[in-house]
Structures are given as structure tokens and as C-alpha cells.
Design a protein around this motif. Structure first.
Motif, mmCIF file in Angstrom:
data_model
loop_
_atom_site.group_PDB
_atom_site.id
_atom_site.type_symbol
_atom_site.label_atom_id
_atom_site.label_comp_id
_atom_site.label_asym_id
_atom_site.label_seq_id
_atom_site.Cartn_x
_atom_site.Cartn_y
_atom_site.Cartn_z
ATOM 1 N N THR A 128 0.868 -1.133 0.110
ATOM 2 C CA THR A 128 0.000 0.041 0.021
ATOM 3 C C THR A 128 0.875 1.153 -0.020
ATOM 4 O O THR A 128 1.968 1.293 0.787
ATOM 5 N N THR A 129 0.391 2.315 -0.698
ATOM 6 C CA THR A 129 1.289 3.608 -0.716
ATOM 7 C C THR A 129 0.305 4.644 -1.058
ATOM 8 O O THR A 129 -0.818 4.320 -1.342
ATOM 9 N N ARG A 130 0.690 5.838 -0.988
ATOM 10 C CA ARG A 130 -0.141 7.220 -1.065
ATOM 11 C C ARG A 130 0.273 7.666 -2.516
ATOM 12 O O ARG A 130 1.439 7.784 -2.956
ATOM 13 N N GLY A 131 -1.010 7.961 -3.224
ATOM 14 C CA GLY A 131 -0.869 8.533 -4.561
ATOM 15 C C GLY A 131 -2.211 8.854 -5.244
ATOM 16 O O GLY A 131 -3.003 8.190 -4.785
ATOM 17 N N PRO A 132 -2.095 8.965 -6.513
ATOM 18 C CA PRO A 132 -3.385 8.730 -7.312
ATOM 19 C C PRO A 132 -3.817 7.309 -7.222
ATOM 20 O O PRO A 132 -2.970 6.411 -7.542
ATOM 21 N N LEU A 133 -5.152 7.350 -7.203
ATOM 22 C CA LEU A 133 -5.932 5.972 -6.871
ATOM 23 C C LEU A 133 -5.497 4.937 -8.158
ATOM 24 O O LEU A 133 -5.802 5.348 -9.352
ATOM 25 N N SER A 134 -4.871 4.132 -7.913
ATOM 26 C CA SER A 134 -4.595 2.999 -8.649
ATOM 27 C C SER A 134 -4.538 1.661 -8.162
ATOM 28 O O SER A 134 -4.156 1.542 -6.820
ATOM 29 N N LEU A 135 -4.669 0.527 -8.967
ATOM 30 C CA LEU A 135 -4.811 -0.868 -8.397
ATOM 31 C C LEU A 135 -3.891 -1.779 -9.031
ATOM 32 O O LEU A 135 -4.200 -1.967 -10.522
ATOM 33 N N THR A 136 -3.104 -2.476 -8.641
ATOM 34 C CA THR A 136 -2.280 -3.592 -9.482
ATOM 35 C C THR A 136 -2.469 -4.817 -8.630
ATOM 36 O O THR A 136 -2.357 -4.968 -7.529
ATOM 37 N N MET A 137 -2.986 -5.680 -9.657
ATOM 38 C CA MET A 137 -2.937 -7.218 -8.858
ATOM 39 C C MET A 137 -2.157 -8.073 -9.668
ATOM 40 O O MET A 137 -2.191 -7.976 -11.015
ATOM 41 N N MET A 138 -1.632 -9.188 -8.982
ATOM 42 C CA MET A 138 -0.937 -10.034 -9.607
ATOM 43 C C MET A 138 -1.731 -11.208 -9.200
ATOM 44 O O MET A 138 -2.083 -11.819 -7.874
ATOM 45 N N ALA A 139 -1.890 -12.157 -10.205
ATOM 46 C CA ALA A 139 -2.745 -13.332 -9.688
ATOM 47 C C ALA A 139 -1.836 -14.628 -10.448
ATOM 48 O O ALA A 139 -1.222 -14.627 -11.471
ATOM 49 N N LYS A 140 -1.740 -15.821 -9.397
ATOM 50 C CA LYS A 140 -1.079 -16.803 -9.862
ATOM 51 C C LYS A 140 -1.859 -17.756 -9.661
ATOM 52 O O LYS A 140 -2.769 -18.124 -8.910
#
Length: 327
Positions: A128-140
């Protein structure tokens, strides 16, 4: 991890909203809360890994229902696994937030957890971090050794198929943007397809036995099919009259617009796959138990990278190639 979230501490945020996201899996030895996840691999299986990023203003509206956003983030990643015939297993989330909005996080994490549970996945880590809203997901995911379906196996003469119907999500987007209208009944269907897509996981498993190549349709048919053509070193022709269109789409716009939605509209997350002629007879038997319709829409040809569109054996003039991230 970067501790930039001051209203609620980063680790408190993770513990409050994401520690138990997804179904309990016995192959998760160490999950959320440590420096890394420890996962138990199965003998005789290969690991399939995919990553998708969703950025506010590019992939979703700022006022989108956060529960729907959590659902969609999981689904778009799992859909990539489905296209390769893999069984979804583990998820990692990198979440960038402008601020800590607990009500938003509660709904987003609920949608994520519900959908992860549905696809038998477990959230095992992230950042988690602060900045413009963005979502990154890695699926295995896991696939029997040597059985992954790739984009590189299509051969000249193979038949081209697509699951479900095309264009519904694109019309749902137009409705959200106020650029189209639909009856109350059809609007519910089209918006559902846009906000809450489905990943064809079971179908992907069955296709391991018959498909020579596959991809999920995220950027539109005309945007995604060329990936198979380039990787396989082949061409293709598509009969636009055979594109599967829902009644909701047909009733909500002119035929030309419906075709445009089917050809270039993204986010359907249906599977596009090729099948050799000697395996076509197996399709009905293998796929019928899953209740997902599938349509033959064309055939693989020998001119590398060339995609031809036809209507009743006549050339179909159409220029748009689907969504492009960097035009």
C-alpha cells in the motif's frame, strides 16, 4: 512496504481490510502480514502468473461502486488465468490511495474478498502507498505441467471460436457515460456485464483438451485476436455475421453499432480460442456441461498478422482495431 498512509497506519489498514480476503487455502503457508508469502506448489504443475493495473480515470470512473471495483479487479486477472487453462490460486494487491477512506475500503475489500472466494483464490500479500488511485493485482494459478494454453499454437486451418456474447460491456460503458440508452430490463443486463464481468475458468480448463491457442477479450476482438496471429505467425478471417450478439445489445442500438461494439468494445472477458479441425467434434461434449455458449466466427489463414473481416463472403470495411493504451 511504504508507510505513507497517515490517517490509518499501513499495517492497520491491511489487517482491517485485507488480512482474510479470499478462501482459506491449505497451500498458503504464510500469507498477508509478512515480508513475503510462502506458497506450497503441487507436484506435476506449472505456475502461471499475470498482472493487471487499473488506474482511476483510465480504467474506471472516480465515482464507481467500490464493491464492483473490487469484483472487477479480481475477475480481470483471473480471466487471464482462465485463458491459459489455469486454476486460480493466489492474489497479490498493490493499492495506491490518495487518502484512507474507510467506507470506500470496506466496500472495495468486500467485493475483492467475495470474488476471490468465488474463484477459490486467496489474497497472500501486496503493498500500500499514497498517491493517485490505482490498483495493481498479480494473480497466480496452477496448470498441469506442459498443458498451459498460449497464444502461440494456432495453425492454418484451425477454426476460431468465442465464448458467450460480445459487445455487452462496451454498451454498458456507453450507458454509464450517457451516450446510449436501453430499456430497464436490457440496461440491467448491460450494466451487469460492464461492472461485474465473469471469468470463464471452468471453460478454460476444458479447453486444455482441444484448443491450440487462446486469449481473453479485454481490449476488443479486433484488438486481441492480432496477439494470437502475431505469436502464432498466422492470419485469420472473421465473418462478422457470425459474431454472437445478445438480444439486449441488438435491441439497444442499430445493427452497425452492435457490430462495432462486438468488434472493438473491450471488457467482455470472454475467451477467444482456436481449435484444429480434428478436434471440433469434441467441443460439444467437452463444453456442454459448463452452460456457456460458444460460436465459430472464422478460421486461421496463412498470411502472418493479416486479419480479414467478411460479411456474407464479401469484404467488410472496418478500421477500428480495439482499445490501445498508448496510441
Amino acid at each position: 512496504m511504504l508507510a505513507f498512509l497517515h490517517t490509518m497506519g499501513e499495517f492497520e489498514l491491511i489487517a482491517s481490510f485485507f488480512a482474510d480476503a479470499g478462501i482459506a487455502r491449505q497451500d498458503v503457508i504464510v500469507g498477508v502480514g509478512d515480508d513475503g508469502a510462502v506458497l506450497q506448489m503441487r507436484d506435476g504443475y506449472d505456475l502461471v502468473v499475470t498482472t493487471d493495473t487499473m488506474v482511476c480515470g483510465t480504467h474506471f470512473f472516480p465515482d464507481v461502486d467500490p464493491r464492483a471495483l473490487g469484483h472487477k479487479l479480481v475477475t480481470v486477472n483471473v480471466s487471464d488465468l482462465a485463458a491459459m487453462g489455469a486454476e486460480p490460486a493466489w492474489l497479490s494487491l498493490a493499492l495506491t490511495l490518495p487518502q484512507v477512506d474507510e467506507a470506500w475500503l470496506r466496500q472495495f475489500s468486500a467485493g475483492l474478498a467475495e470474488t476471490a472466494d468465488y474463484y477459490n483464490c486467496r489474497l497472500v500479500g501486496g503493498d500500500t502507498t499514497r498517491g493517485p488511485l490505482s490498483l495493481t493485482m498479480m494473480a497466480k494459478g496452477l496448470v498441469p505441467r506442459g498443458r498451459a494454453i498460449t497464444r502461440a499454437g494456432a495453425k492454418v486451418g484451425d477454426y476460431i471460436y468465442v465464448s458467450g456474447t460480445l459487445g455487452d460491456a462496451a454498451m454498458g460503458l456507453k450507458i454509464c457515460m450517457g451516450q446510449a440508452e436501453a430499456s430497464k430490463k436490457h440496461q440491467a443486463h448491460l450494466l451487469q456485464r460492464f461492472h461485474f464481468p465473469s471469468a470463464r475458468v471452468a471453460l478454460g480448463h476444458a479447453l486444455r483438451n482441444v484448443a491450440s491457442s487462446a486469449i481473453d477479450i479485454s481490449d476488443g476482438l479486433c484488438g486481441d485476436l492480432p496477439h494470437i496471429l502475431r505469436r502464432s505467425g498466422v492470419g485469420a478471417y472473421i465473418d462478422v455475421n457470425k459474431l454472437p450478439l445478445s438480444q439486449a445489445l441488438r435491441d439497444s442500438c442499430e445493427p452497425s453499432m452492435a457490430l462495432k461494439m462486438a468488434l472493438s468494445g473491450g471488457e467482455d472477458y470472454e475467451l477467444l480460442f482456436t481449435v484444429p479441425e480434428n478436434k471440433r467434434g469434441s467441443l460439444d461434449v467437452l463444453l456442454s456441461p459448463y452452460g456457456v455458449p460458444f460460436s465459430c466466427i472464422g478460421r486461421i489463414t496463412g498470411v502472418t498478422g493479416k486479419l480479414e473481416l467478411k460479411a456474407a463472403e464479401q469484404p467488410f470495411d472496418y478500421q477500428h482495431q480495439g482499445f490501445v493504451h498508448f496510441p
